[in-house]
Design an enzyme around this catalytic site. Structure first.
Site, mmCIF file in Angstrom:
data_model
loop_
_atom_site.group_PDB
_atom_site.id
_atom_site.type_symbol
_atom_site.label_atom_id
_atom_site.label_comp_id
_atom_site.label_asym_id
_atom_site.label_seq_id
_atom_site.Cartn_x
_atom_site.Cartn_y
_atom_site.Cartn_z
ATOM 1 N N GLU A 109 20.800 53.025 -6.532
ATOM 2 C CA GLU A 109 22.543 53.656 -6.044
ATOM 3 C C GLU A 109 23.438 53.155 -7.951
ATOM 4 O OE1 GLU A 109 24.845 49.608 -4.752
ATOM 5 O OE2 GLU A 109 24.714 50.587 -2.254
ATOM 6 N N HIS B 218 22.512 37.724 -9.536
ATOM 7 C CA HIS B 218 23.039 38.596 -8.204
ATOM 8 C C HIS B 218 22.688 36.830 -7.516
ATOM 9 C CE1 HIS B 218 22.723 42.505 -9.952
ATOM 10 N NE2 HIS B 218 21.090 42.207 -10.231
ATOM 11 N N GLU C 198 31.661 42.903 1.898
ATOM 12 C CA GLU C 198 31.490 42.981 1.284
ATOM 13 C C GLU C 198 31.764 44.318 0.788
ATOM 14 O OE1 GLU C 198 28.344 41.069 -0.392
ATOM 15 O OE2 GLU C 198 27.768 39.199 1.253
ATOM 16 N N GLU D 146 27.177 46.198 1.915
ATOM 17 C CA GLU D 146 26.647 45.465 3.099
ATOM 18 C C GLU D 146 27.479 44.861 3.432
ATOM 19 O OE1 GLU D 146 23.000 43.321 1.669
ATOM 20 O OE2 GLU D 146 25.225 41.790 0.855
ATOM 21 N N ASN E 79 27.086 40.893 6.263
ATOM 22 C CA ASN E 79 26.841 40.111 6.834
ATOM 23 C C ASN E 79 27.423 39.627 7.304
ATOM 24 O OD1 ASN E 79 25.387 39.737 4.246
ATOM 25 N ND2 ASN E 79 26.985 39.393 3.169
ATOM 26 N N ARG F 100 26.855 36.858 9.843
ATOM 27 C CA ARG F 100 26.323 35.870 10.258
ATOM 28 C C ARG F 100 28.258 35.098 9.271
ATOM 29 N NH1 ARG F 100 25.203 34.409 5.427
ATOM 30 N NH2 ARG F 100 24.300 36.169 3.971
#
Length: 673
Positions: free
Chosen positions: A217, A252, A292, A312, A314, A316
């Site tokens: 990226e 991160h 996100e 991304e 998640n 959950r």
């Protein structure tokens, strides 16, 4: 993607509803999230079952569940067959995976469906789309959600990746296509760094997730990490519960999260919410999810808002979900259970609103002064600061051992206030009053971080911690009020906690005429004397500019010191040979014994293992000359790679380890002379 193209509710009327019975939930996770799920389930009248490894046999969540089933082996929480068998044996209708472990495992969801057990999570198909970052980005690109420029192809050859990297341009980011938490992620600033960074990312991805695939990226130079909490049900309804800012990170990994995100325009908040709901509809999502986004602070639109890109999803519940619960007043675990039972969402979009501000700090067993390396040990004291708007989510207690088997989180310290400033004040106060002894932790670092002027001003991005490293380091000077607080904390006996007249008189009659306190700040020695002056007043000797003070205890560790009309609150914690003083988000650790003499003759240095782990690479041989900062070896611990570098220039005398060796904490690795 136009903001008006998607209805935020996405409600579909008249769909058949199948509400499934749920009398007992098995929790396929551990620690604070297991306790969190147990609390909500019991409030809803649902019984619970805990599964646990041998290491967790005496953990709080095991005691609090209605039933507990031991699981064998080092990978107990990943043993799908054993967990499903436990559910059947205990009569559990459903399984809640918490987060991590099996929460995003599509094969687990498929196995539960086959077994006739409700999975409290999204459909298998949605999980598979979002399980890998490359397929997720392809799906979002098709749905019209912006994605970061880069490469998500299946050709993983070195030649193709190098050529593509040159096309994307440097700096760029290499990311493992599986997993999260910063594992398998490397920033590359030039072509000559690419191959080594690629190999490290692939190794880490394979170790952590069993998948060495990577994607490339464009590296956003000044990014903000903003995520949107969403929920969808089986009736076609989807809503978002606003956004969180998770930009304060190190390596991160998130350190402090807050909701809502500071400094966003109403238009950008709305657009992010629409994008998250679009993502949910695009993959037929159900349950709790977090989308996100990366905000590019160097690229703005006509309205002055930063450009944003899907990063991304998640599939959950997130670790930081409590801040969303604080500002919305909603129980997200309850929402998960209701959606899994087949019920429609509890609220429509226009019924949701933001109330105040919330912050969450992740209290970890780690050493901020040594690159945030994980710490291990037994917690000998664990007490948390309490007060209005303060919430503590923890999975451990006094006597718990923090090892290398699992994430070294001690607790999530959460503060909610009417304003952002009040939430920060409450967070700093709670961190100042939190007591952890027996191992190293990042409490002091968190308090300093939350109290910086830049953070209070909302000037956040993912480079914040590195940019403010000097300000966030432990204080270099020890001011007089700190010495005073340390002396009073050590010199005043616990009898001062008794506020009755009898207690005070009894103490005064038996107190020594004069108390002497010796303190060391580095090599500086300070000698102070305390003499009772009647009531709460004390005469102070040995400290320039301070003659007499009034002091009262505000708890086992708290002091309120009156410096002639100026009240100075402090928390003072004594340990073995040290005393820790905390005031206004800052911490000072002083010695109560003379410091040991350090032998640094001739620049000789030993590289000691900072934690147990496995040697992944050895970069030096005996007789080799090294400069300060040169890499000596790479150690893998907690599924992360740690580069160990030379502290002094010199010649390598001895290398005590080889690739593949398991090393213990404190073991000699390399000697440099």
């Amino acid at each position: 993607m136009a903001a008006d193209d998607v209805r935020l509710d996405g409600r579909s009327e008249g769909l058949p509803a199948e509400v499934r019975d749920m009398q007992k939930i098995l929790i396929a996770n551990r620690g604070e999230i297991a306790r969190r799920i147990i609390r909500t389930a019991h409030r809803m009248g649902i019984a619970t079952v805990a599964v646990h490894s041998a290491a967790d046999a005496h953990a709080p969540f095991v005691r609090e569940a209605g039933q507990a089933v031991p699981l064998a082996g080092d990978r107990a929480y990943l043993d799908m067959d054993a967990i499903i068998a436990a559910a059947k044996r205990t009569g559990a209708d459903a399984i809640h995976p918490g987060y991590g472990f099996l929460s995003e495992n599509a094969d687990f969801a498929k196995a539960l469906k086959k077994a006739g057990i409700i999975f409290i999570g999204p459909p298998e198909s949605a999980m598979r789309v979002m399980a890998l970052k490359d397929t997720a980005k392809a799906a979002m690109n098709k749905a019209g959600v912006p994605i970061t420029p880069g490469y998500q192809g299946t050709d993983q050859s070195l030649v193709r990746l190098q050529k593509t990297a040159e096309g994307v341009g440097f700096p760029l980011l290499i990311k493992a296509v599986a997993g999260g938490g910063g594992k398998g992620m490397r920033a590359v600033h030039s072509a000559d760094e690419f191959q080594e960074a690629l190999m490290a990312a692939q190794r880490e991805g394979e170790t952590a997730f069993g998948n060495a695939g990577v994607m490339l990226e464009k590296l956003i130079q000044r990014p903000r990490h903003v995520e949107v909490q969403l929920f969808a049900d089986s009736h076609g309804n989807a809503v978002h519960l606003f956004e969180r800012d998770c930009s304060l990170q190190r390596r991160h990994q998130k350190v402090i999260e807050e909701a809502p995100a500071p400094g966003l325009s109403d238009q950008l908040r709305h657009t992010l919410g629409v994008a998250a709901v679009t993502a949910a509809h695009a993959i037929g999502y159900q349950g709790a999810g977090t989308v996100e986004f990366i905000l590019d602070l160097d690229t703005v639109d006509l309205h002055g808002d930063p450009a944003f890109y899907f990063m991304e999803m998640n599939t959950r519940l997130q670790v930081e979900h409590p801040v969303t619960e604080c500002i919305t007043g909603e129980d997200l675990v309850e929402w998960q259970i209701r959606v899994a039972r087949g019920e429609p969402l509890p609220k429509k979009q226009d019924e949701l609103s933001v109330n105040g501000w919330a912050m969450e700090a992740r209290l970890y067993a780690e050493d901020p002064d040594s690159g945030f390396l994980p710490a291990t040990g037994t917690i000998s004291t664990l007490e948390f600061g309490a007060g209005p708007g303060v919430r503590i989510d923890t999975g451990v207690e006094t006597g718990s051992r923090i090892g290398l088997d699992y994430d070294p989180m001690i607790a999530k310290v959460i503060a909610h206030g009417a304003t952002r400033e009040q939430a920060i004040d409450r967070l700093v106060g709670a961190l100042d009053a939190t007591i952890v002894t027996g191992l190293k932790c990042n409490r002091a670092f968190l308090a300093r971080l939350a109290d910086t002027k830049a953070f209070r001003a909302g000037e956040v991005d993912t480079g914040f911690i590195a940019r403010h490293a000097a300000e966030l380091a432990a204080p270099g000077l020890c001011p007089a009020p700190v010495l005073l607080a340390a002396a009073l904390g050590l010199g005043l006996p616990q009898d001062e906690l008794r506020n009755t007249l009898f207690g005070t008189l009894n103490f005064r009659m038996n107190v020594a005429a004069e108390t002497h306190v010796r303190l060391w700040w580095g090599d500086e020695r300070h000698a102070l004397t305390l003499r009772a002056a009647g009531g709460p007043r004390w005469r102070i000797g040995g400290l320039a500019g301070v003659g007499e003070v009034a002091v009262t205890r505000t708890g086992a560790y708290g002091l309120s010191i009156d410096l002639g009309g100026q009240l100075m609150p402090a928390t003072v914690v004594a340990g073995d040979g040290i005393v820790d003083v905390r005031m206004a988000g800052q911490s000072w650790t002083l010695g109560t014994r003379p410091p040991r003499t350090k032998d640094v003759g001739g620049g000789h240095a030993h590289m000691i293992a900072p934690m147990p782990g496995r040697v992944l690479a050895v970069d030096v041989t005996p007789g080799q000359a090294v400069a300060e900062g040169d890499r000596l070896l790479v150690l893998e611990a907690m599924k992360m790679e740690h580069r160990l570098t030379a502290r002094v220039a010199g010649t390598v005398q001895t290398v005590h380890v080889a690739v593949g060796d398991q090393v213990a904490d404190g073991m000699m690795l390399v000697e440099i002379g």
